[in-house]
Motif scaffolding. Sequence first.
Motif, PDB file in Angstrom:
ATOM      1  N   LEU A  97       0.831  -1.200   0.000  1.00 43.63           N
ATOM      2  CA  LEU A  97       0.000   0.000   0.000  1.00 43.63           C
ATOM      3  C   LEU A  97       0.861   1.243   0.000  1.00 43.63           C
ATOM      4  CD1 LEU A  97      -2.793   1.437   0.331  1.00 43.63           C
ATOM      5  CD2 LEU A  97      -2.456   1.219   2.807  1.00 43.63           C
ATOM      6  N   SER A  98       0.486   2.219  -0.836  1.00 43.26           N
ATOM      7  CA  SER A  98       1.089   3.552  -0.807  1.00 43.26           C
ATOM      8  C   SER A  98      -0.030   4.587  -0.869  1.00 43.26           C
ATOM      9  CB  SER A  98       2.037   3.768  -1.991  1.00 43.26           C
ATOM     10  OG  SER A  98       3.119   2.864  -1.955  1.00 43.26           O
ATOM     11  N   VAL A  99       0.097   5.637  -0.068  1.00 40.22           N
ATOM     12  CA  VAL A  99      -0.857   6.751  -0.073  1.00 40.22           C
ATOM     13  C   VAL A  99      -0.058   8.043  -0.246  1.00 40.22           C
ATOM     14  CG1 VAL A  99      -2.633   8.004   1.194  1.00 40.22           C
ATOM     15  CG2 VAL A  99      -2.446   5.506   1.444  1.00 40.22           C
ATOM     16  N   LEU A 111       3.305  27.793   0.570  1.00 36.75           N
ATOM     17  CA  LEU A 111       3.842  26.456   0.835  1.00 36.75           C
ATOM     18  C   LEU A 111       2.811  25.406   0.469  1.00 36.75           C
ATOM     19  CD1 LEU A 111       5.265  27.098   4.416  1.00 36.75           C
ATOM     20  CD2 LEU A 111       6.667  26.583   2.414  1.00 36.75           C
ATOM     21  N   ASP A 112       3.243  24.339  -0.193  1.00 34.01           N
ATOM     22  CA  ASP A 112       2.381  23.171  -0.283  1.00 34.01           C
ATOM     23  C   ASP A 112       3.063  21.997   0.416  1.00 34.01           C
ATOM     24  OD1 ASP A 112       4.050  21.755  -2.201  1.00 34.01           O
ATOM     25  OD2 ASP A 112       3.109  22.871  -3.811  1.00 34.01           O
ATOM     26  N   ILE A 113       2.228  21.086   0.950  1.00 34.63           N
ATOM     27  CA  ILE A 113       2.701  19.928   1.712  1.00 34.63           C
ATOM     28  C   ILE A 113       2.129  18.683   1.057  1.00 34.63           C
ATOM     29  CG2 ILE A 113       2.881  18.873   3.991  1.00 34.63           C
ATOM     30  CD1 ILE A 113       2.016  21.558   5.183  1.00 34.63           C
ATOM     31  N   ASN A 114       2.995  17.704   0.799  1.00 37.48           N
ATOM     32  CA  ASN A 114       2.606  16.538   0.021  1.00 37.48           C
ATOM     33  C   ASN A 114       3.131  15.266   0.685  1.00 37.48           C
ATOM     34  OD1 ASN A 114       1.703  18.313  -2.347  1.00 37.48           O
ATOM     35  ND2 ASN A 114       3.838  18.912  -2.089  1.00 37.48           N
ATOM     36  N   PRO A 115       2.375  14.720   1.652  1.00 35.07           N
ATOM     37  CA  PRO A 115       2.861  13.543   2.373  1.00 35.07           C
ATOM     38  C   PRO A 115       2.741  12.272   1.533  1.00 35.07           C
ATOM     39  CG  PRO A 115       1.257  14.812   3.660  1.00 35.07           C
ATOM     40  CD  PRO A 115       1.160  15.275   2.255  1.00 35.07           C
ATOM     41  N   PHE A 116       3.716  11.400   1.701  1.00 34.81           N
ATOM     42  CA  PHE A 116       3.751  10.098   1.030  1.00 34.81           C
ATOM     43  C   PHE A 116       4.064   9.031   2.068  1.00 34.81           C
ATOM     44  CE2 PHE A 116       6.419   6.790  -1.058  1.00 34.81           C
ATOM     45  CZ  PHE A 116       5.478   6.266  -1.921  1.00 34.81           C
TER      46      PHE A 116
END
Length: 281
Positions: free
Chosen positions: A247-249, A259-264
């Motif tokens: 699984l990856s989200v 600012l943008d925030i992009n969690p992985f």
Amino acid sequence: MHTPEQSQLGKSSAYVDQYDASLLFPLPRKPKRDEIGAGSNPPFFGADLWMAFELSWLNLRGKPQVALMHFTIPCETPNLIESKSFKLYLNSFNNTRFADASEVLALLRTDLAEAAWRGSESKGSVGVRLLEAEQFQTQKVHELDGLLLDRLDVECTQYTPAPELLVAKQGEPPVTETLVSNLLKSNCLVTGQPDWGSVQIQYSGDQIDQEGLLKYLVSFRNHNEFHEQCVERIFMDIWTRCKPIKLSVYARYTRRGGLDINPFRTSHPGALPANVRTARQ
């Protein structure tokens, strides 16, 4: 230990335009991870991929310089960095003179690493990359790849996280799918202001019911939590209820305060996704 209520979120803040590393406000990841059952040894790897669009300083002759910045905070760090504090920290460069971009880059690496790893016995680094003006044309716009869940005509009635909507078809051959939605919305944990995002879910295992998954993602609409915490909650809910093999989200949130925030988050080691913005960012 810092708490969100102690941060500058929702408060009037003085504009500091001379370099000040003390403006960074780290928040511990552990309390929210305990809440979702991830504990001290979460079943995921990954990082928070940020992009800063409002970075500027003065050269030694007082001429303004501008740059974009990509930075990567491993999810193994004990802290995330509260975004308003990061904005205030970047503003503190605005009227500060530096010899060149490499001096700015060195400070960013040192300060962000100290904040992210603060309180940890093992100190680590964070990734920082500056793009000066002549490199701006290299920045592309690309939507998240995958089958769009938003095509489904579903009735949505739940607007706080409802993991019971997640169902996987058992007893059938496993599948590998990449699913995408642009309907992710949550709210800031402290101020309640809206955060808009797109999310990509890649998995292998029993097929997840797509209508239920879309309704589940929509159910975050009135939920108050930081970006990183929402993505970890999504990961843990799918992981525990659907029990995929892999699984990856990955979520990309629209920018706020430059600012943008992009969690992985992913269940298996591998390369991080490219930090490429979407049209809404």
